[in-house]
Motif scaffolding. Structure first.
Motif, short mmCIF file in Angstrom:
data_model
loop_
_atom_site.label_atom_id
_atom_site.label_comp_id
_atom_site.label_asym_id
_atom_site.label_seq_id
_atom_site.Cartn_x
_atom_site.Cartn_y
_atom_site.Cartn_z
N GLN A 126 57.70 72.55 83.89
CA GLN A 126 58.87 72.13 83.54
C GLN A 126 59.97 72.58 82.86
OE1 GLN A 126 56.75 68.18 82.17
NE2 GLN A 126 57.43 67.46 84.32
N ARG A 127 60.95 72.50 83.23
CA ARG A 127 62.04 72.98 82.17
C ARG A 127 62.73 71.90 82.13
NH1 ARG A 127 63.97 78.32 84.67
NH2 ARG A 127 64.67 78.40 82.23
N SER A 128 63.97 72.14 80.53
CA SER A 128 64.64 70.98 80.47
C SER A 128 64.21 69.37 80.22
CB SER A 128 65.84 70.70 80.93
OG SER A 128 66.18 72.12 81.51
N VAL A 129 63.57 69.42 79.71
CA VAL A 129 62.42 68.17 79.75
C VAL A 129 62.06 68.25 77.68
CG1 VAL A 129 60.87 67.95 81.68
CG2 VAL A 129 60.15 69.26 79.68
N SER A 130 62.68 67.35 76.66
CA SER A 130 63.30 67.45 75.71
C SER A 130 61.13 67.27 75.19
CB SER A 130 63.26 65.91 75.60
OG SER A 130 62.63 65.15 75.29
N HIS A 131 60.42 67.64 75.72
CA HIS A 131 59.20 67.89 74.67
C HIS A 131 58.33 69.04 75.60
CE1 HIS A 131 57.59 66.20 78.73
NE2 HIS A 131 58.30 64.78 78.04
N ARG A 132 56.91 69.16 75.07
CA ARG A 132 56.30 70.37 75.97
C ARG A 132 56.17 69.48 76.83
NH1 ARG A 132 50.00 72.39 73.66
NH2 ARG A 132 49.67 73.30 76.11
N PRO A 133 56.74 71.18 77.62
CA PRO A 133 57.00 70.94 79.58
C PRO A 133 55.92 71.29 80.24
CG PRO A 133 57.27 73.47 78.50
CD PRO A 133 57.19 72.31 76.87
N ALA A 134 55.55 70.67 81.15
CA ALA A 134 54.01 70.21 81.35
C ALA A 134 53.66 71.69 82.93
CB ALA A 134 53.33 68.88 82.46
#
Lengths: 227, 227
Positions: free
Chosen positions: A197-205
């Motif tokens: 994932q990109r640009s998520v405000s947590h560790r990307p899955a």
DNA sequence: GCAAAAGTGTTGTTCGTACACCCATGA
DNA sequence: TCATGGGTGTACGAACAACACTTTTGC
């Protein structure tokens, strides 16, 4: 067998499921003519004289959504004497699964209006479509436990959390994250795409992809999936 | 929808299974007229104008065997364009299960001849009946694993060995006697009748009976059987 | 540095499977 | 007394369920 026996009409009706990150949906059309004018109904059509049943379903799906090669599954035929006010119409019910993101309403569609509805909030439908819908939803639940068809409802690349949410939504129960992942990995039909994932405000899955070939191989050797 | 759309014919076809201590059988009729005169075929008939689909199946079963209240299960509808030489005929396929001992051929039956055939020795049938038969047999296998319908094929009172033989025949595998009995008893849908076999030249087996009420109760609380 | 979701291992329990001997009857 | 199928228990391994903390990112 005389000509007198050719008095019936046969249609298909299709319960089209989609999934949008939180909710299982079904695509309904609003009828523009009697009977049941202005009621929501399952998409469907009469089977044409030179058309096999499956082809008829493919045609309706294509006309309505623009999509070919949609997953579909014959469920049951409904033909009670009084089910259609205009005559004896049998209908063969299917459910189908599509990636909701791929879908675009075809504006030249025969329906006046088509819309996704949450499966948990379906009102009174035309004809015996509530009964058909209930039967097909139950069939989806049964199928999803035993065949890895959940992937049909997700985008090409998806996270394990999305997959888990999908199963929890359909089966109406929760799974333990670790056990769920263990089971899915054990089945062995997922490929790690290497992407995240990109640009998520947590560790990307991590993003996974469903591996059709591995699934076919498992089916060939008589494998039975069970979630 | 105009009159032009009422051009089709709809029938039911029935794969009737029976079991006679060693062998799974299917009841076939010999056709007395064209098309496919003298071919073996699945029993079936056109659905009458004022008749629901299930009622049509019940009627055919009653006419052919004299039995009412036979277990039956809709499987799939077949309607390929060329499947019937005389016109567009859809057929709704069912399988049903009966106690072979209860069956007596009704002499006034519409068929010229009806006969039990071993499911492992079926020749070329009329129409697309080989395909229909294969689909229904597979459905029987799937169902029997998950619903205790095996009892429908046995006499009212039966021994555990008979039950085990039945499952082994249908599923084409062998079970360990002790494990099989443990599982069956765990399901808890058998009642000991208190009776035993008589006049057998070995230790007589206890006779059991299927307990419909216990099964209904289990189904109500969402039980899922798995053999 | 904090909020938010991702990701990961171990342990106890349950369930499935493999396996061998004595029992009741008729002939 | 012998032949025939009926009936029973235990021990091992595999699968399943329960459970808590560290990691990576954006803000």
């Amino acid at each position: 067998m005389s000509q007198d026996n050719f008095n019936y009409s046969v249609s298909i009706d299709c319960v089209i499921f989609g999934y949008d990150t939180t909710d299982l949906k079904v695509l309904l059309i609003k009828r523009g003519e009697d009977p049941y004018c202005n009621y929501w109904a399952l998409p469907g059509d009469l089977i044409k004289p030179k058309e096999d049943i499956d082809d008829s379903v493919s045609r309706v799906l294509k006309d309505l959504t623009g999509l070919s090669e949609v997953y579909m599954n014959q469920v049951k035929t409904f033909g009670d004497v009084g089910r259609h006010p205009l005559g004896r119409v049998f209908t063969v019910a299917y459910f189908s699964l599509l990636k909701i993101g791929d879908y675009q309403l075809n504006p030249s569609s025969f329906a006046t209006e088509a819309e996704w509805h949450s499966v948990s909030r379906i009102g009174e439908l035309a004809f015996d479509h509530n009964k058909i819908f209930a039967t097909c939803k139950q069939e989806l639940v049964n199928s999803v436990k035993v065949k890895p068809i959940g992937f049909e409802l997700l985008p090409e690349e998806f996270t394990l959390t999305e997959l888990q949410n999908l199963y929890e939504t359909i089966l109406q129960k929760t799974f333990d994250t670790r056990n769920f992942r263990k089971k899915i990995h054990a089945v062995g039909v997922l490929t790690d795409t290497g992407n995240s994932q990109r640009s998520v405000s947590h560790r990307p899955a991590k993003l996974y992809r469903f591996d059709q070939e591995k699934y076919m191989e498992l089916k060939r050797v008589g494998y039975s999936f069970e979630i």
